[in-house]
Scaffold this motif. Structure first.
Motif, PDB file in Angstrom:
ATOM      1  N   TRP A  25       0.830  -1.198   0.000  1.00 41.39           N
ATOM      2  CA  TRP A  25       0.000   0.000   0.000  1.00 41.39           C
ATOM      3  C   TRP A  25       0.868   1.252   0.000  1.00 41.39           C
ATOM      4  O   TRP A  25       1.891   1.305   0.664  1.00 41.39           O
ATOM      5  CB  TRP A  25      -0.911   0.033   1.221  1.00 41.39           C
ATOM      6  CG  TRP A  25      -1.974  -1.012   1.226  1.00 41.39           C
ATOM      7  CD1 TRP A  25      -1.928  -2.211   1.869  1.00 41.39           C
ATOM      8  CD2 TRP A  25      -3.244  -0.961   0.580  1.00 41.39           C
ATOM      9  NE1 TRP A  25      -3.093  -2.902   1.649  1.00 41.39           N
ATOM     10  CE2 TRP A  25      -3.919  -2.156   0.863  1.00 41.39           C
ATOM     11  CE3 TRP A  25      -3.885  -0.012  -0.217  1.00 41.39           C
ATOM     12  CZ2 TRP A  25      -5.193  -2.428   0.383  1.00 41.39           C
ATOM     13  CZ3 TRP A  25      -5.157  -0.291  -0.689  1.00 41.39           C
ATOM     14  CH2 TRP A  25      -5.795  -1.494  -0.388  1.00 41.39           C
ATOM     15  N   THR A  26       0.420   2.254  -0.730  1.00 35.83           N
ATOM     16  CA  THR A  26       1.012   3.592  -0.654  1.00 35.83           C
ATOM     17  C   THR A  26       0.095   4.408   0.239  1.00 35.83           C
ATOM     18  O   THR A  26      -1.113   4.474   0.004  1.00 35.83           O
ATOM     19  CB  THR A  26       1.109   4.229  -2.050  1.00 35.83           C
ATOM     20  OG1 THR A  26       1.932   3.388  -2.858  1.00 35.83           O
ATOM     21  CG2 THR A  26       1.710   5.613  -1.974  1.00 35.83           C
ATOM     22  N   PRO A  34      -2.195  16.269  -5.333  1.00 34.27           N
ATOM     23  CA  PRO A  34      -2.533  16.174  -6.765  1.00 34.27           C
ATOM     24  C   PRO A  34      -2.386  14.753  -7.317  1.00 34.27           C
ATOM     25  O   PRO A  34      -3.168  14.324  -8.155  1.00 34.27           O
ATOM     26  CB  PRO A  34      -1.528  17.117  -7.439  1.00 34.27           C
ATOM     27  CG  PRO A  34      -1.100  18.055  -6.378  1.00 34.27           C
ATOM     28  CD  PRO A  34      -1.163  17.281  -5.096  1.00 34.27           C
ATOM     29  N   HIS A  35      -1.387  14.015  -6.817  1.00 38.54           N
ATOM     30  CA  HIS A  35      -1.234  12.627  -7.247  1.00 38.54           C
ATOM     31  C   HIS A  35      -2.353  11.763  -6.685  1.00 38.54           C
ATOM     32  O   HIS A  35      -2.802  10.821  -7.339  1.00 38.54           O
ATOM     33  CB  HIS A  35       0.130  12.074  -6.832  1.00 38.54           C
ATOM     34  CG  HIS A  35       1.248  12.599  -7.658  1.00 38.54           C
ATOM     35  ND1 HIS A  35       2.483  12.857  -7.144  1.00 38.54           N
ATOM     36  CD2 HIS A  35       1.316  12.921  -8.978  1.00 38.54           C
ATOM     37  CE1 HIS A  35       3.268  13.312  -8.102  1.00 38.54           C
ATOM     38  NE2 HIS A  35       2.590  13.363  -9.225  1.00 38.54           N
ATOM     39  N   GLN A  36      -2.813  12.081  -5.477  1.00 36.05           N
ATOM     40  CA  GLN A  36      -3.938  11.332  -4.917  1.00 36.05           C
ATOM     41  C   GLN A  36      -5.179  11.532  -5.768  1.00 36.05           C
ATOM     42  O   GLN A  36      -5.952  10.585  -5.978  1.00 36.05           O
ATOM     43  CB  GLN A  36      -4.209  11.768  -3.474  1.00 36.05           C
ATOM     44  CG  GLN A  36      -3.155  11.320  -2.494  1.00 36.05           C
ATOM     45  CD  GLN A  36      -3.431  11.777  -1.073  1.00 36.05           C
ATOM     46  OE1 GLN A  36      -4.492  12.298  -0.767  1.00 36.05           O
ATOM     47  NE2 GLN A  36      -2.459  11.587  -0.200  1.00 36.05           N
ATOM     48  N   ASN A  40      -7.438   8.665  -7.919  1.00 32.99           N
ATOM     49  CA  ASN A  40      -8.891   8.483  -7.978  1.00 32.99           C
ATOM     50  C   ASN A  40      -9.359   8.261  -9.412  1.00 32.99           C
ATOM     51  O   ASN A  40     -10.237   7.434  -9.663  1.00 32.99           O
ATOM     52  CB  ASN A  40      -9.601   9.686  -7.361  1.00 32.99           C
ATOM     53  CG  ASN A  40      -9.366   9.799  -5.880  1.00 32.99           C
ATOM     54  OD1 ASN A  40      -9.070   8.807  -5.202  1.00 32.99           O
ATOM     55  ND2 ASN A  40      -9.471  10.995  -5.351  1.00 32.99           N
ATOM     56  N   ALA A  41      -8.765   8.966 -10.360  1.00 29.64           N
ATOM     57  CA  ALA A  41      -9.118   8.761 -11.770  1.00 29.64           C
ATOM     58  C   ALA A  41      -8.674   7.381 -12.244  1.00 29.64           C
ATOM     59  O   ALA A  41      -9.388   6.717 -12.993  1.00 29.64           O
ATOM     60  CB  ALA A  41      -8.484   9.853 -12.626  1.00 29.64           C
ATOM     61  N   ALA A  71      -3.615   3.446  -1.211  1.00 29.56           N
ATOM     62  CA  ALA A  71      -3.923   2.905  -2.537  1.00 29.56           C
ATOM     63  C   ALA A  71      -2.841   1.923  -2.942  1.00 29.56           C
ATOM     64  O   ALA A  71      -1.701   1.990  -2.467  1.00 29.56           O
ATOM     65  CB  ALA A  71      -4.020   4.035  -3.556  1.00 29.56           C
ATOM     66  N   ARG A  72      -3.216   0.999  -3.820  1.00 32.91           N
ATOM     67  CA  ARG A  72      -2.250   0.062  -4.397  1.00 32.91           C
ATOM     68  C   ARG A  72      -2.698  -0.300  -5.795  1.00 32.91           C
ATOM     69  O   ARG A  72      -3.864  -0.135  -6.173  1.00 32.91           O
ATOM     70  CB  ARG A  72      -2.101  -1.190  -3.534  1.00 32.91           C
ATOM     71  CG  ARG A  72      -3.343  -2.048  -3.464  1.00 32.91           C
ATOM     72  CD  ARG A  72      -3.106  -3.251  -2.589  1.00 32.91           C
ATOM     73  NE  ARG A  72      -4.350  -3.981  -2.359  1.00 32.91           N
ATOM     74  CZ  ARG A  72      -4.482  -4.960  -1.500  1.00 32.91           C
ATOM     75  NH1 ARG A  72      -3.448  -5.336  -0.777  1.00 32.91           N
ATOM     76  NH2 ARG A  72      -5.628  -5.573  -1.348  1.00 32.91           N
TER      77      ARG A  72
END
Length: 105
Positions: A25-26, A34-36, A40-41, A71-72
């Motif tokens: 997991w990150t 912004p990367h998060q 989501n996209a 997220a992973r």
């Protein structure tokens, strides 16, 4: 940077940080907001999995702090990342010469 390249860089960050963490997991503290949003996209495309409350609770215990977001990569995300890294990058085209209207230029 194009959307595909941006998505590939986010997949790369998730892959690297997930492997370094050992649990795959990150976490929220390891990725900029912004990367998060980009994650989501990518989740809507099936390339990334966001942690549910049970996974976040387990990660919070492992980390010794509250984990609000994680997220992973999914198997499809791993495939997309591998494919994206293996394909050749396009080279920038040289600037076009300015036309002067003369036949010898």
């Amino acid at each position: 940077m194009r959307n595909g390249e941006r998505g590939l860089s986010v997949l790369e960050a998730l892959c690297e940080r997930g492997q370094a963490a050992g649990h795959g997991w990150t976490l929220d503290a390891e990725l900029l907001p912004p990367h998060q949003q980009q994650v989501n996209a990518l989740e809507s495309q099936g390339l990334v999995e966001l942690a549910g409350w049970e996974d976040r609770a387990e990660l919070s215990v492992l980390e010794g702090r509250p984990v609000w977001w994680a997220a992973r990569l999914t198997p499809y995300g791993h495939d997309a990342f591998t494919y994206g890294c293996s394909r050749p990058r396009s080279k920038p085209r040289p600037a076009a010469r300015r036309r002067t209207g003369r036949w010898w230029s």
